[in-house]
Design a protein around this motif. Structure first.
Motif, PDB file in Angstrom:
ATOM      1  N   SER A  51     100.962  96.215  80.807  1.00 35.15           N
ATOM      2  CA  SER A  51      99.701  95.240  79.423  1.00 35.15           C
ATOM      3  C   SER A  51      98.438  95.841  79.553  1.00 35.15           C
ATOM      4  O   SER A  51      97.839  95.917  78.082  1.00 35.15           O
ATOM      5  CB  SER A  51     100.034  94.187  79.699  1.00 35.15           C
ATOM      6  N   LYS A  52      97.692  95.827  80.336  1.00 35.23           N
ATOM      7  CA  LYS A  52      95.963  96.570  80.262  1.00 35.23           C
ATOM      8  C   LYS A  52      96.323  97.969  79.300  1.00 35.23           C
ATOM      9  O   LYS A  52      94.630  97.867  79.647  1.00 35.23           O
ATOM     10  CB  LYS A  52      95.503  95.779  81.301  1.00 35.23           C
ATOM     11  N   LEU A  53      96.509  98.510  80.057  1.00 38.14           N
ATOM     12  CA  LEU A  53      96.524 100.343  79.490  1.00 38.14           C
ATOM     13  C   LEU A  53      96.449 100.232  78.720  1.00 38.14           C
ATOM     14  O   LEU A  53      95.024 101.236  77.893  1.00 38.14           O
ATOM     15  CB  LEU A  53      98.447 100.751  79.920  1.00 38.14           C
ATOM     16  N   PRO A  54      96.368  99.969  77.417  1.00 34.82           N
ATOM     17  CA  PRO A  54      96.631  99.590  75.543  1.00 34.82           C
ATOM     18  C   PRO A  54      94.881  99.932  76.206  1.00 34.82           C
ATOM     19  O   PRO A  54      93.727 100.215  75.250  1.00 34.82           O
ATOM     20  CB  PRO A  54      96.693  99.026  74.899  1.00 34.82           C
ATOM     21  N   LEU A  55      93.916  98.862  76.431  1.00 37.34           N
ATOM     22  CA  LEU A  55      92.830  98.616  76.386  1.00 37.34           C
ATOM     23  C   LEU A  55      91.689  99.464  77.050  1.00 37.34           C
ATOM     24  O   LEU A  55      90.434  99.878  75.715  1.00 37.34           O
ATOM     25  CB  LEU A  55      92.913  97.541  77.410  1.00 37.34           C
ATOM     26  N   PHE A  56      92.245 100.612  77.777  1.00 36.61           N
ATOM     27  CA  PHE A  56      91.853 101.666  77.654  1.00 36.61           C
ATOM     28  C   PHE A  56      91.600 103.058  77.246  1.00 36.61           C
ATOM     29  O   PHE A  56      91.104 104.002  77.272  1.00 36.61           O
ATOM     30  CB  PHE A  56      92.281 102.225  79.314  1.00 36.61           C
ATOM     31  N   PHE A  57      92.669 102.621  75.769  1.00 39.09           N
ATOM     32  CA  PHE A  57      92.700 103.640  75.096  1.00 39.09           C
ATOM     33  C   PHE A  57      92.032 103.104  73.557  1.00 39.09           C
ATOM     34  O   PHE A  57      90.822 103.928  72.781  1.00 39.09           O
ATOM     35  CB  PHE A  57      93.418 103.736  74.312  1.00 39.09           C
ATOM     36  N   ASP A  58      91.873 101.919  73.633  1.00 38.92           N
ATOM     37  CA  ASP A  58      90.854 101.200  72.418  1.00 38.92           C
ATOM     38  C   ASP A  58      89.991 100.476  72.191  1.00 38.92           C
ATOM     39  O   ASP A  58      89.033 100.331  71.649  1.00 38.92           O
ATOM     40  CB  ASP A  58      91.936 100.163  72.223  1.00 38.92           C
ATOM     41  N   GLU A  59      89.409  99.898  73.127  1.00 35.36           N
ATOM     42  CA  GLU A  59      87.944  99.006  73.896  1.00 35.36           C
ATOM     43  C   GLU A  59      86.811  99.758  74.356  1.00 35.36           C
ATOM     44  O   GLU A  59      87.149 100.555  75.164  1.00 35.36           O
ATOM     45  CB  GLU A  59      89.021  98.032  74.942  1.00 35.36           C
ATOM     46  N   PRO A  60      86.168  99.845  73.804  1.00 40.17           N
ATOM     47  CA  PRO A  60      84.991 100.289  73.797  1.00 40.17           C
ATOM     48  C   PRO A  60      84.621 100.011  75.084  1.00 40.17           C
ATOM     49  O   PRO A  60      84.086  98.722  75.646  1.00 40.17           O
ATOM     50  CB  PRO A  60      83.458  99.612  72.754  1.00 40.17           C
ATOM     51  N   GLY A  61      83.964 100.858  75.830  1.00 37.52           N
ATOM     52  CA  GLY A  61      82.770 100.851  77.539  1.00 37.52           C
ATOM     53  C   GLY A  61      84.430 100.451  78.349  1.00 37.52           C
ATOM     54  O   GLY A  61      84.088 101.783  79.297  1.00 37.52           O
ATOM     55  N   ARG A  62      85.398 101.178  77.951  1.00 40.81           N
ATOM     56  CA  ARG A  62      86.215 100.981  78.870  1.00 40.81           C
ATOM     57  C   ARG A  62      87.128 102.703  78.571  1.00 40.81           C
ATOM     58  O   ARG A  62      86.962 103.259  77.308  1.00 40.81           O
ATOM     59  CB  ARG A  62      87.973 100.452  78.661  1.00 40.81           C
ATOM     60  N   THR A  63      87.555 103.607  80.106  1.00 40.56           N
ATOM     61  CA  THR A  63      87.664 104.898  79.503  1.00 40.56           C
ATOM     62  C   THR A  63      89.014 105.469  80.250  1.00 40.56           C
ATOM     63  O   THR A  63      89.683 104.803  81.131  1.00 40.56           O
ATOM     64  CB  THR A  63      86.214 105.432  79.676  1.00 40.56           C
ATOM     65  N   ALA A  64      89.395 106.283  79.706  1.00 43.56           N
ATOM     66  CA  ALA A  64      90.840 107.035  80.296  1.00 43.56           C
ATOM     67  C   ALA A  64      90.520 107.999  80.595  1.00 43.56           C
ATOM     68  O   ALA A  64      90.321 108.832  79.466  1.00 43.56           O
ATOM     69  CB  ALA A  64      92.031 106.131  79.436  1.00 43.56           C
ATOM     70  N   LEU A  65      90.706 108.580  81.465  1.00 46.63           N
ATOM     71  CA  LEU A  65      90.846 110.391  82.081  1.00 46.63           C
ATOM     72  C   LEU A  65      91.978 110.647  82.538  1.00 46.63           C
ATOM     73  O   LEU A  65      92.519 110.787  82.825  1.00 46.63           O
ATOM     74  CB  LEU A  65      89.375 110.285  82.887  1.00 46.63           C
ATOM     75  N   LEU A  66      92.382 111.522  82.579  1.00 45.51           N
ATOM     76  CA  LEU A  66      93.131 112.981  83.220  1.00 45.51           C
ATOM     77  C   LEU A  66      92.751 113.669  83.386  1.00 45.51           C
ATOM     78  O   LEU A  66      92.101 114.434  83.510  1.00 45.51           O
ATOM     79  CB  LEU A  66      94.124 113.399  81.687  1.00 45.51           C
TER      80      LEU A  66
END
Length: 174
Positions: A51-66
């Motif tokens: 459930s928290k995965l979308p936060l890393f795409f949408d919430e400022p300060g969080r990042t998702a890196l491949l």
């Protein structure tokens, strides 16, 4: 003349909308791996909740890196800011085919060196492989200038969830 292939390069790439589905699919493998330590079971449709995965795409300060190795997407890193100002590595995943081959170590060091400052890295103590991995990464990044402590899991975790083990370090120091 025999030519040897150059070793594949490992790179960390910011995740945009076109890579988001790749990370979402890799996240299923991550959740499956973590089910061994946290007891998560798949839902009726066969997928693991994250459930928290979308936060890393949408919430400022969080990042998702491949994490890319050569041309293949082989893992991901999720980071978030911590209240005390450090950056937390919330999730780190590399596919099994490349574990213990230096790809994760290389990606983790790239990450820590890309953003000098304080870092917090949590893992489950029962996950001996993660403990060895992160202790080795911390030592490679800052020598012996890191510490480890146990902290309760966030309030929304299952009541019986074991405490997380945290490695705390600062890549800003000489």
């Amino acid at each position: 003349m025999v030519r040897t292939a150059e070793p594949a390069r490992t790179a960390l790439l910011p995740v945009g909308p076109e890579q988001r589905p790749v990370v979402e699919r890799l996240a299923q493998l991550y959740r499956h791996d973590m089910s061994e330590f946290l007891g998560h079971l798949p839902a009726a449709d066969g997928t693991y909740a994250f459930s928290k995965l979308p936060l890393f795409f949408d919430e400022p300060g969080r990042t998702a890196l491949l994490i890319q190795h050569g041309s293949a997407p082989v893992g991901f890193v999720l980071t978030r800011p911590m209240p005390e100002g450090a950056t937390s590595i919330s999730a780190f995943f590399v596919v099994r085919a490349l574990r213990r081959r230096g790809v994760g170590h290389q990606a983790a060091l790239q990450l820590l060196r890309s953003r000098p400052g304080a870092w917090g890295i949590a893992f489950q103590p029962a996950n001996a492989g993660a403990a060895r991995f992160w202790r080795g990464v911390a030592t490679a990044a800052v020598g012996s200038d890191w510490r480890e402590e146990s902290r309760p899991v966030p309030a929304q975790a299952p009541v019986d969830a074991p405490d997380d083990q945290w490695i705390l370090l600062n890549t800003d120091r000489p």
